[in-house]
Design a protein around this motif. Structure first.
Motif, PDB file in Angstrom:
ATOM      1  N   PRO A   1       0.823  -1.215   0.000  1.00  0.00           N
ATOM      2  CA  PRO A   1       0.000   0.000   0.000  1.00  0.00           C
ATOM      3  C   PRO A   1       0.854   1.262   0.000  1.00  0.00           C
ATOM      4  O   PRO A   1       1.931   1.285   0.609  1.00  0.00           O
ATOM      5  N   LYS A   2       0.364   2.298  -0.672  1.00  0.00           N
ATOM      6  CA  LYS A   2       1.130   3.542  -0.754  1.00  0.00           C
ATOM      7  C   LYS A   2       1.469   4.093   0.628  1.00  0.00           C
ATOM      8  O   LYS A   2       2.562   4.622   0.834  1.00  0.00           O
ATOM      9  N   ASP A   3       0.527   3.995   1.563  1.00  0.00           N
ATOM     10  CA  ASP A   3       0.762   4.608   2.877  1.00  0.00           C
ATOM     11  C   ASP A   3       1.721   3.815   3.747  1.00  0.00           C
ATOM     12  O   ASP A   3       1.974   4.183   4.900  1.00  0.00           O
ATOM     13  N   GLU A   4       2.272   2.734   3.184  1.00  0.00           N
ATOM     14  CA  GLU A   4       3.310   1.980   3.895  1.00  0.00           C
ATOM     15  C   GLU A   4       4.679   2.118   3.232  1.00  0.00           C
ATOM     16  O   GLU A   4       5.665   1.567   3.711  1.00  0.00           O
ATOM     17  N   LEU A   5       4.730   2.873   2.139  1.00  0.00           N
ATOM     18  CA  LEU A   5       5.964   2.952   1.350  1.00  0.00           C
ATOM     19  C   LEU A   5       6.929   4.019   1.848  1.00  0.00           C
ATOM     20  O   LEU A   5       6.539   5.160   2.108  1.00  0.00           O
ATOM     21  N   ASN A   6       8.190   3.648   1.958  1.00  0.00           N
ATOM     22  CA  ASN A   6       9.292   4.593   2.143  1.00  0.00           C
ATOM     23  C   ASN A   6      10.143   4.534   0.881  1.00  0.00           C
ATOM     24  O   ASN A   6      10.799   3.518   0.618  1.00  0.00           O
ATOM     25  N   VAL A   7      10.130   5.603   0.088  1.00  0.00           N
ATOM     26  CA  VAL A   7      10.873   5.602  -1.170  1.00  0.00           C
ATOM     27  C   VAL A   7      11.546   6.951  -1.389  1.00  0.00           C
ATOM     28  O   VAL A   7      11.135   7.975  -0.828  1.00  0.00           O
ATOM     29  N   ILE A   8      12.587   6.933  -2.196  1.00  0.00           N
ATOM     30  CA  ILE A   8      13.238   8.153  -2.657  1.00  0.00           C
ATOM     31  C   ILE A   8      13.039   8.179  -4.168  1.00  0.00           C
ATOM     32  O   ILE A   8      13.460   7.259  -4.872  1.00  0.00           O
ATOM     33  N   ILE A   9      12.349   9.205  -4.654  1.00  0.00           N
ATOM     34  CA  ILE A   9      11.988   9.283  -6.072  1.00  0.00           C
ATOM     35  C   ILE A   9      12.836  10.349  -6.751  1.00  0.00           C
ATOM     36  O   ILE A   9      12.915  11.487  -6.283  1.00  0.00           O
ATOM     37  N   PHE A  10      13.459   9.968  -7.855  1.00  0.00           N
ATOM     38  CA  PHE A  10      14.300  10.869  -8.641  1.00  0.00           C
ATOM     39  C   PHE A  10      13.549  11.243  -9.922  1.00  0.00           C
ATOM     40  O   PHE A  10      13.452  10.431 -10.846  1.00  0.00           O
ATOM     41  N   HIS A  11      12.989  12.443  -9.968  1.00  0.00           N
ATOM     42  CA  HIS A  11      12.379  12.944 -11.206  1.00  0.00           C
ATOM     43  C   HIS A  11      13.476  13.731 -11.923  1.00  0.00           C
ATOM     44  O   HIS A  11      13.723  14.899 -11.621  1.00  0.00           O
ATOM     45  N   ILE A  12      14.154  13.058 -12.855  1.00  0.00           N
ATOM     46  CA  ILE A  12      15.341  13.656 -13.468  1.00  0.00           C
ATOM     47  C   ILE A  12      15.110  13.831 -14.962  1.00  0.00           C
ATOM     48  O   ILE A  12      15.131  12.868 -15.735  1.00  0.00           O
ATOM     49  N   GLY A  13      14.866  15.071 -15.350  1.00  0.00           N
ATOM     50  CA  GLY A  13      14.743  15.424 -16.757  1.00  0.00           C
ATOM     51  C   GLY A  13      15.445  16.740 -16.976  1.00  0.00           C
ATOM     52  O   GLY A  13      16.417  17.061 -16.283  1.00  0.00           O
TER      53      GLY A  13
END
Length: 399
Positions: free
Chosen positions: A198-210
């Motif tokens: 579930p999204k509310d359990e996620l720990n993530v680092i997101i790289f939006h690289i453009g």
């Protein structure tokens, strides 16, 4: 019964559009862009996703967004029967300030709030607002504003406040807001699907690289920090934006080069970043030249990666080392295997191990590229900001 949403993204000299149909499955019917608003010649590039009726036409006298949108609407109404069944229109709006922190049905008060945020996004909010006003003249259906800043509204005060006199925050709203929010929201949902969590359990680092680039730290599905600030200039090195610099540089440039505030703003936003370091804006060109032996291009690539890793280290600390995945998205993040490799190298002690063979594979769709012994997943997920805007629009009008 299928429901259709038209997405409009009005920029300073262009606007993009896309029509999505929601039913048993979701599909994009067409997408396009009008470029050259205000120029002597403008071009509409229109793609029917099913593969038929692709169009590229030159149009004249597109002196402003009002004329441009009317031209596009005329083309769409004559070429697409689906235009008659649009349930709602979703607008991408760059800055919602502090008052607009979720998608909103467009009313007069919402338009005034978007206008009030113009000092925080003087290049983006005016054309966004103009696109809304014109669309309300052309399309007789509910319209929704979706804000780039909304995803980051969960950042705590200690992370969004600048150490400036507090009155400047109270009077002018100067604080960290963050951008690329629709991309982050979409990619977070896709990551949850891939990780079966579930999204509310996620720990993530997101790289939006453009060409524009940022990173977000997400704890239990909520953004807790991001690299862009009150404007999209702060943070990472980008195609033409400097990202973080010592603010003292401003005074030096003014004294030694006689630059005005406007000159300095242009230099930092339009003449810096990769372009400032090596004369190229496109990362593929930078990488190819670096591999061929160009020292300036190699330096640009190394500065670019170093800044990303600097924030990666900070966000690993913010998440206390409890990270489900590193997620790469946007043009460079999705397509540049060498940049992903350099960002992830020598991170074994943090449980991050890239599988170079998987990383090099040119596959479509979301995928995992970590090694079997990596404790942290490494995901590559194509973003779809327009689809995310359409989904949020439908949620608002269906609420």
């Amino acid at each position: 019964m299928a429901r259709s949403v038209l997405v409009l993204n009005s920029g300073s000299s262009s606007f993009k559009y896309a029509l999505y149909k929601f039913g048993e499955s979701t599909s994009c019917i067409f997408r396009g862009v009008l470029e050259g608003i205000g120029a002597s010649k403008s071009t509409i590039t229109h793609k029917n996703v099913a593969g038929a009726h692709d169009i590229k036409v030159e149009v004249s006298d597109v002196i402003n967004h009002r004329v441009g949108l009317h031209k596009v609407a005329q083309l769409l109404h004559s070429d697409h029967q689906e235009m008659h069944g649009i349930e709602a229109i979703g607008h991408r709006v760059t800055h919602g300030g502090e008052s607009l922190t979720k998608p909103a049905l467009i009313t007069e008060s919402v338009k005034k709030a978007i206008e009030a945020a113009i000092p925080l996004a003087p290049l983006h909010n005016p054309p966004n607002l103009e696109g809304i006003k014109v669309a309300q003249e052309v399309f007789m259906c509910p319209q929704v504003a979706v804000f780039d800043t909304a995803f980051h509204s969960t950042i705590p005060p200690y992370a969004y406040m600048y150490a400036l006199p507090l009155r400047l925050y109270k009077e002018l709203g100067l604080r960290r807001y963050g951008f690329h929010g629709t991309s982050y929201q979409y990619v977070l949902g896709q990551a949850a699907n891939l990780l079966l969590k579930p999204k509310d359990e996620l720990n993530v680092i997101i790289f939006h690289i453009g060409a524009g680039a940022s990173i977000a730290a997400v704890s239990h599905g909520r953004c807790i920090d991001t690299t862009m600030g009150v404007t999209p200039l702060e943070g990472l090195v980008m195609a033409t934006r400097s990202g973080d610099v010592d603010p003292g540089i401003m005074q030096i440039l003014a004294d030694e080069k006689s630059l005005t505030v406007s000159d300095i703003n242009k230099l930092l936003n339009k003449e810096s970043g990769l372009y400032g370091l090596c004369g190229e804006k496109d990362m593929k060109t930078v990488v190819d030249a670096a591999v061929a032996g160009s020292e300036s291009h190699k330096l640009a690539m190394e500065v670019f990666v170093h800044r990303i890793r600097k924030y990666l280290g900070a966000y690993l600390v913010h998440l206390e080392g409890k990270v489900d995945a590193l997620v790469f998205t946007a043009g460079i993040g999705e397509r540049s295997a060498i940049i992903r490799s350099k960002v992830c190298e020598r991170l074994d002690s943090f449980g991050v191990v890239l599988d170079e063979a998987k990383n090099e594979e040119n596959k479509k769709g979301g995928r995992e590229v970590q090694s079997a012994n990596s404790k942290v997943k490494i995901l590559v997920i194509p973003t779809d900001e327009e689809l995310c805007i359409a989904q949020q629009t439908l949620e608002v009008v269906g609420a």
